[in-house]
Design a protein around this motif. Structure first.
Motif, PDB file in Angstrom:
ATOM      1  N   ALA A  49       0.841  -1.198   0.000  1.00 44.58           N
ATOM      2  CA  ALA A  49       0.000   0.000   0.000  1.00 44.58           C
ATOM      3  C   ALA A  49       0.875   1.246   0.000  1.00 44.58           C
ATOM      4  N   THR A  50       0.440   2.216  -0.812  1.00 42.30           N
ATOM      5  CA  THR A  50       1.124   3.512  -0.869  1.00 42.30           C
ATOM      6  C   THR A  50       0.041   4.591  -0.827  1.00 42.30           C
ATOM      7  N   VAL A  51       0.489   5.825  -0.755  1.00 39.44           N
ATOM      8  CA  VAL A  51      -0.440   6.953  -0.782  1.00 39.44           C
ATOM      9  C   VAL A  51       0.094   7.939  -1.815  1.00 39.44           C
ATOM     10  N   ASP A  52      -0.793   8.464  -2.661  1.00 41.39           N
ATOM     11  CA  ASP A  52      -0.286   9.397  -3.679  1.00 41.39           C
ATOM     12  C   ASP A  52      -0.152  10.811  -3.106  1.00 41.39           C
ATOM     13  N   ALA A  53       0.309  11.721  -3.951  1.00 38.67           N
ATOM     14  CA  ALA A  53       0.606  13.072  -3.476  1.00 38.67           C
ATOM     15  C   ALA A  53      -0.646  13.784  -2.966  1.00 38.67           C
ATOM     16  N   ASP A  54      -1.845  13.323  -3.393  1.00 37.96           N
ATOM     17  CA  ASP A  54      -3.106  13.917  -2.915  1.00 37.96           C
ATOM     18  C   ASP A  54      -3.658  13.198  -1.690  1.00 37.96           C
ATOM     19  N   GLY A  55      -2.922  12.213  -1.198  1.00 42.37           N
ATOM     20  CA  GLY A  55      -3.378  11.496  -0.001  1.00 42.37           C
ATOM     21  C   GLY A  55      -4.297  10.328  -0.305  1.00 42.37           C
ATOM     22  N   LEU A  56      -4.473   9.991  -1.588  1.00 36.62           N
ATOM     23  CA  LEU A  56      -5.355   8.876  -1.957  1.00 36.62           C
ATOM     24  C   LEU A  56      -4.566   7.561  -1.896  1.00 36.62           C
ATOM     25  N   PRO A  57      -5.058   6.578  -1.131  1.00 37.83           N
ATOM     26  CA  PRO A  57      -4.332   5.305  -1.026  1.00 37.83           C
ATOM     27  C   PRO A  57      -4.390   4.490  -2.317  1.00 37.83           C
ATOM     28  N   ASN A  58      -3.445   3.570  -2.438  1.00 35.91           N
ATOM     29  CA  ASN A  58      -3.370   2.670  -3.586  1.00 35.91           C
ATOM     30  C   ASN A  58      -2.781   1.350  -3.077  1.00 35.91           C
ATOM     31  N   VAL A  59      -3.090   0.267  -3.747  1.00 30.62           N
ATOM     32  CA  VAL A  59      -2.562  -1.026  -3.307  1.00 30.62           C
ATOM     33  C   VAL A  59      -2.407  -1.943  -4.505  1.00 30.62           C
ATOM     34  N   ARG A  60      -1.388  -2.813  -4.436  1.00 32.24           N
ATOM     35  CA  ARG A  60      -1.172  -3.829  -5.468  1.00 32.24           C
ATOM     36  C   ARG A  60      -0.315  -4.922  -4.844  1.00 32.24           C
ATOM     37  N   THR A  61      -0.271  -6.063  -5.550  1.00 36.47           N
ATOM     38  CA  THR A  61       0.469  -7.210  -5.022  1.00 36.47           C
ATOM     39  C   THR A  61       1.796  -7.373  -5.756  1.00 36.47           C
ATOM     40  N   THR A  81       3.714   3.503 -11.054  1.00 35.08           N
ATOM     41  CA  THR A  81       2.868   4.289 -10.157  1.00 35.08           C
ATOM     42  C   THR A  81       3.304   4.113  -8.709  1.00 35.08           C
ATOM     43  N   LYS A  82       3.543   2.869  -8.308  1.00 35.98           N
ATOM     44  CA  LYS A  82       3.910   2.642  -6.899  1.00 35.98           C
ATOM     45  C   LYS A  82       5.192   3.376  -6.538  1.00 35.98           C
ATOM     46  N   GLY A  91       6.386   6.837   2.558  1.00 34.47           N
ATOM     47  CA  GLY A  91       5.781   5.847   3.451  1.00 34.47           C
ATOM     48  C   GLY A  91       5.241   4.645   2.701  1.00 34.47           C
ATOM     49  N   MET A  92       5.144   3.523   3.391  1.00 34.88           N
ATOM     50  CA  MET A  92       4.659   2.296   2.772  1.00 34.88           C
ATOM     51  C   MET A  92       4.117   1.359   3.842  1.00 34.88           C
ATOM     52  N   ALA A  93       3.130   0.570   3.459  1.00 39.99           N
ATOM     53  CA  ALA A  93       2.676  -0.534   4.311  1.00 39.99           C
ATOM     54  C   ALA A  93       2.533  -1.745   3.418  1.00 39.99           C
ATOM     55  N   ALA A  94       2.582  -2.926   4.019  1.00 42.90           N
ATOM     56  CA  ALA A  94       2.473  -4.137   3.202  1.00 42.90           C
ATOM     57  C   ALA A  94       1.967  -5.277   4.068  1.00 42.90           C
ATOM     58  N   SER A  95       1.341  -6.244   3.405  1.00 42.20           N
ATOM     59  CA  SER A  95       0.912  -7.420   4.178  1.00 42.20           C
ATOM     60  C   SER A  95       1.118  -8.703   3.399  1.00 42.20           C
ATOM     61  N   LEU A  96       1.498  -9.718   4.161  1.00 43.08           N
ATOM     62  CA  LEU A  96       1.514 -11.096   3.680  1.00 43.08           C
ATOM     63  C   LEU A  96       0.277 -11.737   4.281  1.00 43.08           C
TER      64      LEU A  96
END
Ligand code: FMN
Length: 222
Positions: A49-61, A81-82, A91-96
């Motif tokens: 998971a990431t967040v773009d410059a406008d604060g909108l979250p995004n996620v991919r595997t 994009t990521k 910043g970044m978050a991730a999950s297994l």
């Protein structure tokens, strides 16, 4: 449909001394389970998971290709994009997640670029076709159709023919990777009646995922 989460749980007694050891243990168990029972496909599939410059979250595997004291890491296109979003916020978050085992790991922290030497070592270990496609694809950019992508692949395949050597395709400059320099690592273990276990390593001092003194542990409500 509701299924009962009859996992083994995770107690403070069972928890490894460091986040690295605990995550490695769970990854190894997921890989063993996939080998034995085939119900944990891609045990290192990592949702990032990431967040773009406008604060909108995004996620991919992606696939977790590195795991050591410096954090979990993956390889990707540095123009994707990521990567642009990581550049915007740091910043970044991730999950297994291993649903068949009622287990998940969550990482949160700061993004660090993976070193060029590590990237080169990993790149040369990939099959020739995957190395060619790293040149052919400008990840996340629009393209007219699939034929244009295949044409780009064929151009690079002709430029860097398969000689059987790991060095027949150079490492593209725009190909790299990211690690998460973690501040928090949460281990989630599903249990009956939704009374799940959540044990969280939180950063208390400098030090890698392999340094016990750098972390404190607390339990969260499910
Ligand atoms: C199982 C799986 C593994 C993937 N592994 C990677 C990977 O290691 N690196 C990568 O850049 N994309 C990987 N992808 C593709 C990403 O999910 C994503 O489509 C791509 O990275 C572009 O994301 P972005 O536009 O947000 O940058 C994988 C997808 C799946 C479903």
């Amino acid at each position: 449909m509701r299924s009962e989460y009859s996992g083994e749980g995770l107690s403070e007694d069972q928890l490894a001394a460091t986040p690295l050891e605990q995550v490695r243990r769970w990854v190894a168990e997921a890989e063993t389970r996939q080998a034995d029972r085939g119900d944990v496909v891609e045990p290192v599939a990592l949702s990032v998971a990431t967040v773009d410059a406008d604060g909108l979250p995004n996620v991919r595997t992606v696939l977790m290709r590195f795991l050591d004291g410096r954090g979990p890491g993956f390889v990707t296109d540095l123009g994707s994009t990521k990567s642009r979003e990581i550049g915007a916020t740091g910043g970044m978050a991730a999950s297994l997640t291993w649903p068949a085992m009622y287990r998940a790991v969550r990482f949160r922290g700061r993004a660090l670029p993976v070193g060029r030497d590590e990237i080169a070592a990993y790149f040369t270990s990939r099959p020739w076709g995957s190395r060619i496609s790293a040149w052919a694809s400008e990840q996340s950019q629009p393209i007219a159709d699939r034929a244009a992508l295949v044409a780009a692949y064929e151009r690079y395949a002709a430029l860097y023919p398969d000689t059987g050597s790991p060095d027949d395709v150079p490492v593209p400059d725009g190909w790299g990777g990211w690690r998460i320099d973690c501040d928090e690592v949460e281990l989630w273990a599903g249990r009956r009646d939704r009374l799940h276990d959540r044990l969280v390593f939180t950063r208390a001092a400098d030090g890698g995922l392999d340094v016990a003194d750098a972390w404190t542990v607390h339990r969260r409500q499910p």
